[in-house]
Design a protein around this motif. Structure first.
Motif, PDB file in Angstrom:
ATOM      1  N   LYS A  23      -3.455   7.448   8.668  1.00 33.28           N
ATOM      2  CA  LYS A  23      -2.785   6.176   8.358  1.00 33.28           C
ATOM      3  C   LYS A  23      -1.592   6.363   7.426  1.00 33.28           C
ATOM      4  O   LYS A  23      -0.990   5.388   6.997  1.00 33.28           O
ATOM      5  CB  LYS A  23      -3.789   5.197   7.723  1.00 33.28           C
ATOM      6  CG  LYS A  23      -4.954   4.821   8.643  1.00 33.28           C
ATOM      7  CD  LYS A  23      -4.476   4.103   9.889  1.00 33.28           C
ATOM      8  CE  LYS A  23      -5.618   3.606  10.751  1.00 33.28           C
ATOM      9  NZ  LYS A  23      -6.442   4.669  11.331  1.00 33.28           N
ATOM     10  N   TYR A  57      -8.410   2.128   6.479  1.00 28.62           N
ATOM     11  CA  TYR A  57      -6.996   2.332   6.155  1.00 28.62           C
ATOM     12  C   TYR A  57      -6.827   3.234   4.933  1.00 28.62           C
ATOM     13  O   TYR A  57      -6.076   4.197   4.952  1.00 28.62           O
ATOM     14  CB  TYR A  57      -6.364   0.966   5.913  1.00 28.62           C
ATOM     15  CG  TYR A  57      -4.883   0.949   5.671  1.00 28.62           C
ATOM     16  CD1 TYR A  57      -3.992   1.391   6.639  1.00 28.62           C
ATOM     17  CD2 TYR A  57      -4.355   0.450   4.478  1.00 28.62           C
ATOM     18  CE1 TYR A  57      -2.622   1.354   6.427  1.00 28.62           C
ATOM     19  CE2 TYR A  57      -2.989   0.409   4.269  1.00 28.62           C
ATOM     20  CZ  TYR A  57      -2.130   0.855   5.241  1.00 28.62           C
ATOM     21  OH  TYR A  57      -0.776   0.814   5.020  1.00 28.62           O
ATOM     22  N   ASN A  77      -2.877  -6.123  -3.036  1.00 27.20           N
ATOM     23  CA  ASN A  77      -2.045  -5.420  -2.062  1.00 27.20           C
ATOM     24  C   ASN A  77      -0.603  -5.437  -2.555  1.00 27.20           C
ATOM     25  O   ASN A  77       0.038  -6.479  -2.573  1.00 27.20           O
ATOM     26  CB  ASN A  77      -2.143  -6.072  -0.681  1.00 27.20           C
ATOM     27  CG  ASN A  77      -1.298  -5.356   0.350  1.00 27.20           C
ATOM     28  OD1 ASN A  77      -0.786  -4.266   0.110  1.00 27.20           O
ATOM     29  ND2 ASN A  77      -1.148  -5.960   1.516  1.00 27.20           N
ATOM     30  N   GLN A 135       4.597  -0.780   4.328  1.00 25.33           N
ATOM     31  CA  GLN A 135       3.234  -0.270   4.274  1.00 25.33           C
ATOM     32  C   GLN A 135       2.446  -1.005   3.196  1.00 25.33           C
ATOM     33  O   GLN A 135       2.967  -1.289   2.115  1.00 25.33           O
ATOM     34  CB  GLN A 135       3.256   1.231   3.967  1.00 25.33           C
ATOM     35  CG  GLN A 135       1.994   1.960   4.358  1.00 25.33           C
ATOM     36  CD  GLN A 135       2.205   3.471   4.365  1.00 25.33           C
ATOM     37  OE1 GLN A 135       3.086   3.992   3.692  1.00 25.33           O
ATOM     38  NE2 GLN A 135       1.406   4.181   5.131  1.00 25.33           N
ATOM     39  N   ALA A 136       1.208  -1.336   3.504  1.00 28.50           N
ATOM     40  CA  ALA A 136       0.335  -1.933   2.497  1.00 28.50           C
ATOM     41  C   ALA A 136      -0.028  -0.885   1.447  1.00 28.50           C
ATOM     42  O   ALA A 136      -0.037   0.316   1.736  1.00 28.50           O
ATOM     43  CB  ALA A 136      -0.926  -2.484   3.149  1.00 28.50           C
ATOM     44  N   VAL A 193      -4.553  -7.090   7.246  1.00 30.72           N
ATOM     45  CA  VAL A 193      -4.806  -6.093   6.212  1.00 30.72           C
ATOM     46  C   VAL A 193      -5.916  -6.608   5.302  1.00 30.72           C
ATOM     47  O   VAL A 193      -5.863  -7.752   4.835  1.00 30.72           O
ATOM     48  CB  VAL A 193      -3.534  -5.817   5.387  1.00 30.72           C
ATOM     49  CG1 VAL A 193      -3.833  -4.827   4.264  1.00 30.72           C
ATOM     50  CG2 VAL A 193      -2.420  -5.292   6.285  1.00 30.72           C
ATOM     51  N   SER A 238     -10.127  -0.189   1.984  1.00 32.57           N
ATOM     52  CA  SER A 238      -9.216  -1.068   2.716  1.00 32.57           C
ATOM     53  C   SER A 238      -9.303  -0.771   4.210  1.00 32.57           C
ATOM     54  O   SER A 238      -9.692   0.327   4.630  1.00 32.57           O
ATOM     55  CB  SER A 238      -7.775  -0.902   2.220  1.00 32.57           C
ATOM     56  OG  SER A 238      -7.363   0.443   2.303  1.00 32.57           O
ATOM     57  N   LEU A 288       3.252  -1.591   8.929  1.00 31.75           N
ATOM     58  CA  LEU A 288       2.744  -2.902   9.321  1.00 31.75           C
ATOM     59  C   LEU A 288       3.560  -3.489  10.469  1.00 31.75           C
ATOM     60  O   LEU A 288       4.785  -3.354  10.531  1.00 31.75           O
ATOM     61  CB  LEU A 288       2.767  -3.848   8.124  1.00 31.75           C
ATOM     62  CG  LEU A 288       1.896  -3.437   6.937  1.00 31.75           C
ATOM     63  CD1 LEU A 288       1.938  -4.508   5.852  1.00 31.75           C
ATOM     64  CD2 LEU A 288       0.455  -3.168   7.361  1.00 31.75           C
ATOM     65  N   TYR A 335      -4.285   6.950   1.364  1.00 34.06           N
ATOM     66  CA  TYR A 335      -4.532   6.528   2.735  1.00 34.06           C
ATOM     67  C   TYR A 335      -5.429   7.546   3.446  1.00 34.06           C
ATOM     68  O   TYR A 335      -5.461   8.726   3.073  1.00 34.06           O
ATOM     69  CB  TYR A 335      -3.218   6.426   3.513  1.00 34.06           C
ATOM     70  CG  TYR A 335      -2.226   5.457   2.925  1.00 34.06           C
ATOM     71  CD1 TYR A 335      -2.442   4.089   2.981  1.00 34.06           C
ATOM     72  CD2 TYR A 335      -1.062   5.913   2.312  1.00 34.06           C
ATOM     73  CE1 TYR A 335      -1.525   3.196   2.438  1.00 34.06           C
ATOM     74  CE2 TYR A 335      -0.136   5.030   1.767  1.00 34.06           C
ATOM     75  CZ  TYR A 335      -0.385   3.675   1.835  1.00 34.06           C
ATOM     76  OH  TYR A 335       0.516   2.797   1.287  1.00 34.06           O
ATOM     77  N   ASP A 377      -0.838  -7.809  12.637  1.00 34.35           N
ATOM     78  CA  ASP A 377      -1.838  -6.986  11.946  1.00 34.35           C
ATOM     79  C   ASP A 377      -2.582  -7.853  10.939  1.00 34.35           C
ATOM     80  O   ASP A 377      -2.050  -8.855  10.439  1.00 34.35           O
ATOM     81  CB  ASP A 377      -1.173  -5.843  11.170  1.00 34.35           C
ATOM     82  CG  ASP A 377      -0.749  -4.679  12.032  1.00 34.35           C
ATOM     83  OD1 ASP A 377      -1.226  -4.574  13.175  1.00 34.35           O
ATOM     84  OD2 ASP A 377       0.069  -3.868  11.552  1.00 34.35           O
ATOM     85  N   ILE A 413      -7.446  -1.979   8.281  1.00 34.52           N
ATOM     86  CA  ILE A 413      -6.357  -2.618   9.008  1.00 34.52           C
ATOM     87  C   ILE A 413      -6.850  -2.939  10.417  1.00 34.52           C
ATOM     88  O   ILE A 413      -7.617  -2.173  11.004  1.00 34.52           O
ATOM     89  CB  ILE A 413      -5.094  -1.726   9.028  1.00 34.52           C
ATOM     90  CG1 ILE A 413      -3.873  -2.523   9.456  1.00 34.52           C
ATOM     91  CG2 ILE A 413      -5.295  -0.493   9.891  1.00 34.52           C
ATOM     92  CD1 ILE A 413      -2.554  -1.853   9.123  1.00 34.52           C
ATOM     93  N   THR A 437       2.283  -4.386  -1.255  1.00 37.89           N
ATOM     94  CA  THR A 437       3.027  -3.968  -0.071  1.00 37.89           C
ATOM     95  C   THR A 437       4.429  -3.475  -0.442  1.00 37.89           C
ATOM     96  O   THR A 437       5.101  -4.067  -1.279  1.00 37.89           O
ATOM     97  CB  THR A 437       3.148  -5.143   0.913  1.00 37.89           C
ATOM     98  OG1 THR A 437       1.898  -5.831   0.960  1.00 37.89           O
ATOM     99  CG2 THR A 437       3.498  -4.653   2.289  1.00 37.89           C
TER     100      THR A 437
END
Length: 274
Positions: A225, A163, A103, A73-74, A236, A151, A230, A221, A234, A153, A105
């Motif tokens: 979301k 997101y 980010n 996940q971001a 981001v 953010s 991810l 989020y 995708d 996605i 991640t």
């Protein structure tokens, strides 16, 4: 960039740990105050011989782990590039010079991860940062007062979806002097405990780096979301922007066009499987 260490803060934005499913792992770690961050983790340590020595910042790509069972996940955040001063092996002060979109991640379901850092540096492209914005002062009345973070996605259908929540930087639990004081104190005192690591030892291992990136906490989020992991192809987007100049609609257009404009730090990464 490769000479700078990379660290992240845990739990500096209300309710993110709960959304990420990480709250239980930190429930037994005592904090300075009810809303204080839970600790600091490393994601890149120069000179380290282990996974943490792998430079993992790529500003265009996220490379997913080879293990396809891992959910990634971001984590939209603000990054601070800081100058660090030492005295007899202890951090004596820290001065931020730039901030940017970041980010951080993270893998969510690695049952073999003993430390949170083991969920972070999972490939050569597991982190990313937008254009650096110079700080005038990191205090009330300065540039950060008017900046927000959001953010998006975009999946293969090419529809841009919100997101993360659109949030002011002042929404962080710890910010400005309170944040810097806490980071300095934590770098000097955090021990190897549960999901966290002994930070003074890591700084020594990196030969006491003079600069470091600190990601100061992932924002919340959007409710739909929370479990959006991810997938290859995708895109981001993480955006830190001057809220006095741009609306959220403006930022959506800027993100889609990937335009580099004044008052905006934009990160766009495409997700791939190595």
């Amino acid at each position: 960039m490769k000479d700078m260490a990379g660290f992240g803060l845990v739990g500096n934005f209300a309710y993110h740990l709960e959304q990420a499913g990480e709250a239980a792992a930190f429930a037994h770690i005592k904090s300075d105050a009810e809303n204080a961050p839970k600790g600091i983790f490393p994601f890149y340590i120069p000179e380290s011989s282990g996974i943490l020595g792998r430079y993992c910042i790529d500003n265009t790509t996220i490379i997913l782990p080879q293990d396809t069972t891992l959910n990634v996940q971001a984590e939209p955040e603000v990054g601070l590039e800081c100058e660090i001063c030492y005295n007899n092996g202890y951090v004596s002060s820290m001065r931020p010079h730039f901030f940017m979109a970041f980010n951080d991640t993270s893998v969510r379901n690695d049952s073999n991860a003993i430390k949170i850092s083991q969920k972070k540096n999972f490939s050569y492209a597991s982190k990313g940062m937008g254009a650096k914005i110079a700080l005038d002062t990191f205090d009330r009345g300065g540039i950060c007062d008017r900046y927000w973070i959001t953010s998006f996605i975009c999946s293969e259908n090419n529809v841009l979806e919100v997101y993360g929540e659109n949030s002011p930087l002042l929404g962080y639990s710890y910010f400005y002097k309170k944040l810097l004081d806490w980071i300095v104190r934590t770098l000097n005192t955090q021990e190897d405990l549960l999901m966290l690591e002994y930070l003074r030892g890591l700084l020594a291992q990196a030969n006491y780096p003079k600069r470091a990136i600190f990601t100061i906490g992932a924002t919340r989020y959007m409710p739909d979301k929370e479990k959006r992991f991810l997938r290859p192809n995708d895109k981001v987007y993480v955006v830190v922007y001057d809220h006095s100049k741009y609306s959220l609609c403006d930022i959506q257009e800027i993100a889609q066009s990937q335009a580099q404009v004044e008052g905006v730090s934009l990160l766009c990464q495409r997700v791939v499987r190595d």
